[in-house]
Design a protein around this motif. Structure first.
Motif, PDB file in Angstrom:
ATOM      1  N   LYS A   1      24.411 -26.037 -58.838  1.00  0.00           N
ATOM      2  CA  LYS A   1      23.246 -26.734 -59.768  1.00  0.00           C
ATOM      3  C   LYS A   1      23.461 -26.483 -61.191  1.00  0.00           C
ATOM      4  O   LYS A   1      23.880 -25.351 -61.379  1.00  0.00           O
ATOM      5  CB  LYS A   1      21.791 -26.769 -59.453  1.00  0.00           C
TER       6      LYS A   1
ATOM      7  N   GLY B   1      20.831 -28.977 -65.971  1.00  0.00           N
ATOM      8  CA  GLY B   1      20.355 -30.204 -66.349  1.00  0.00           C
ATOM      9  C   GLY B   1      20.044 -30.679 -65.009  1.00  0.00           C
ATOM     10  O   GLY B   1      18.966 -31.583 -64.831  1.00  0.00           O
ATOM     11  N   GLN B   2      20.808 -30.573 -63.846  1.00  0.00           N
ATOM     12  CA  GLN B   2      20.533 -30.955 -62.569  1.00  0.00           C
ATOM     13  C   GLN B   2      19.262 -30.150 -62.009  1.00  0.00           C
ATOM     14  O   GLN B   2      18.211 -30.813 -61.387  1.00  0.00           O
ATOM     15  CB  GLN B   2      21.663 -30.773 -61.502  1.00  0.00           C
TER      16      GLN B   2
ATOM     17  N   ALA C   1      16.716 -29.007 -63.824  1.00  0.00           N
ATOM     18  CA  ALA C   1      15.617 -29.628 -64.732  1.00  0.00           C
ATOM     19  C   ALA C   1      15.058 -31.018 -64.109  1.00  0.00           C
ATOM     20  O   ALA C   1      13.993 -31.010 -63.789  1.00  0.00           O
ATOM     21  CB  ALA C   1      15.996 -29.784 -66.090  1.00  0.00           C
ATOM     22  N   ASP C   2      16.129 -31.799 -63.691  1.00  0.00           N
ATOM     23  CA  ASP C   2      16.000 -33.214 -63.120  1.00  0.00           C
ATOM     24  C   ASP C   2      15.277 -33.131 -61.865  1.00  0.00           C
ATOM     25  O   ASP C   2      14.337 -33.949 -61.553  1.00  0.00           O
ATOM     26  CB  ASP C   2      17.039 -34.084 -63.054  1.00  0.00           C
ATOM     27  N   GLU C   3      15.686 -32.055 -60.992  1.00  0.00           N
ATOM     28  CA  GLU C   3      15.117 -32.154 -59.612  1.00  0.00           C
ATOM     29  C   GLU C   3      13.943 -31.220 -59.619  1.00  0.00           C
ATOM     30  O   GLU C   3      13.274 -31.420 -58.509  1.00  0.00           O
ATOM     31  CB  GLU C   3      16.245 -31.581 -58.815  1.00  0.00           C
ATOM     32  N   THR C   4      13.600 -30.350 -60.660  1.00  0.00           N
ATOM     33  CA  THR C   4      12.253 -29.736 -60.516  1.00  0.00           C
ATOM     34  C   THR C   4      11.179 -30.139 -61.489  1.00  0.00           C
ATOM     35  O   THR C   4       9.989 -29.792 -61.304  1.00  0.00           O
ATOM     36  CB  THR C   4      12.523 -28.279 -60.735  1.00  0.00           C
ATOM     37  N   GLY C   5      11.609 -31.024 -62.558  1.00  0.00           N
ATOM     38  CA  GLY C   5      10.593 -31.467 -63.473  1.00  0.00           C
ATOM     39  C   GLY C   5      10.503 -30.411 -64.754  1.00  0.00           C
ATOM     40  O   GLY C   5       9.502 -30.630 -65.455  1.00  0.00           O
ATOM     41  N   TYR C   6      10.964 -29.437 -64.470  1.00  0.00           N
ATOM     42  CA  TYR C   6      11.063 -28.326 -65.697  1.00  0.00           C
ATOM     43  C   TYR C   6      11.791 -28.726 -66.765  1.00  0.00           C
ATOM     44  O   TYR C   6      13.099 -29.242 -66.644  1.00  0.00           O
ATOM     45  CB  TYR C   6      10.959 -27.065 -65.172  1.00  0.00           C
ATOM     46  N   ASP C   7      11.447 -28.292 -67.937  1.00  0.00           N
ATOM     47  CA  ASP C   7      12.586 -28.515 -69.261  1.00  0.00           C
ATOM     48  C   ASP C   7      13.682 -27.663 -69.289  1.00  0.00           C
ATOM     49  O   ASP C   7      13.551 -26.559 -68.939  1.00  0.00           O
ATOM     50  CB  ASP C   7      11.570 -28.453 -70.375  1.00  0.00           C
ATOM     51  N   LYS C   8      14.757 -28.528 -69.482  1.00  0.00           N
ATOM     52  CA  LYS C   8      16.259 -27.776 -69.532  1.00  0.00           C
ATOM     53  C   LYS C   8      16.146 -26.501 -70.434  1.00  0.00           C
ATOM     54  O   LYS C   8      16.459 -25.450 -69.979  1.00  0.00           O
ATOM     55  CB  LYS C   8      17.139 -28.499 -69.732  1.00  0.00           C
TER      56      LYS C   8
END
Length: 279
Positions: A29, A32-33, A35-42
């Motif tokens: 991963k 960016g991926q 962050a998208d999948e966990t909802g935490y800021d990159k």
């Protein structure tokens, strides 16, 4: 898993960050991926991996679940959180994390029972530097992380005597104070926690200048930790621990019973609710 000790002497935060990066790369991963999948800021995840920030323990729980890593990250986090405390406090923290019996007196709302917003307000008062906000958030995360021990199995037996004055010194906002009182009320009903209020009417006593914590381990060994006036002292000598225990017992005997203490907290909560409704 148990606590992880780094042989190279690196900070726990650096070891945790390296583990986070290893798990992400192993999973194939990008930041960016993730962050998208966990909802935490990159950028937040990046700072965790670089060891610049200490997260809340709930973030590590989420990432352990995401990576199906058991409690690997939480175990590393427990070691990393010690970086946020001064050296003389770290030994106490290590003993607190494994204690089976805890006896506490505090003139303020104890850190073990503080809500996040109340904790942040307490820690924010003296911070005026440019990086103060970062420091506060790190301290909030570390203090809230101490509360993790109340959820471990087997649950420790905890008795806390809290000075009435702590229940009379309200938070800056009614919402924060209301939530803190509700949190204390809830804690007082937990089977492994006994909460007692030392009333002002009890008069002067020998711990007015600070807090006292007694810890017993599974093997029966005990320590006493005294804090106050900007100083702290950890006693492991059996005679000194016994002296501190007797002083704690006297305070406990001066306090309201657990049932009356719960009623007292509920009365304060009712007063606060009524005051906010009729300013």
């Amino acid at each position: 898993m148990g606590e992880v000790v780094d042989a190279k002497g690196e900070s726990g935060r650096v070891v945790l960050g390296r583990t986070l990066r290893f798990l992400r790369e192993k999973a194939g991963k990008s930041l960016g991926q993730l962050a998208d999948e966990t909802g935490y800021d990159k950028s937040y995840l990046s700072r965790l991996e670089s060891g610049e920030r200490l997260s809340k323990v709930t973030v590590m729980e989420d990432l352990d679940a995401y990576y199906e890593a058991g409690d690997l990250l939480v175990s590393h986090w427990r070691a990393a959180r010690l970086d946020a405390f001064k050296d003389q406090y770290k030994r106490f923290m290590e003993l607190e994390a494994t204690a089976r019996i805890m006896r506490v007196f505090t003139p303020a709302v104890p850190g073990l029972l503080q809500t996040e917003d109340f904790c942040r307000e307490v820690l924010s008062g003296a911070q005026t530097t440019a990086d103060g906000d970062v420091w506060v958030e790190e301290q909030v995360a570390a203090r809230l992380g101490r509360q993790y021990l109340l959820r471990r199995k087997p649950e420790p037996s905890v008795r806390i005597v809290i000075d009435e004055i702590a229940l009379r010194r309200t938070a800056a906002t009614p919402e924060t104070w209301h939530d803190q009182l509700v949190h204390l009320e809830t804690a007082a009903t937990r089977p492994n926690i006994v909460l007692q209020v030392l009333p002002i009417s009890a008069g002067v006593h020998h711990h007015m200048t600070g807090s006292l914590t007694l810890l017993w381990q599974e093997d029966g060994s005990a320590v006493a930790y005294k804090e106050g006036n900007g100083c702290s002292q950890l006693d492991e000598d059996p005679n000194e621990v016994l002296r501190r225990r007797l002083s704690y017992d006297r305070l406990r005997d001066m306090a309201l019973s657990p049932t009356d203490s719960l009623a007292f907290i509920r009365a304060v909560l009712k007063e606060q609710t009524h005051h906010d409704a009729h300013p």
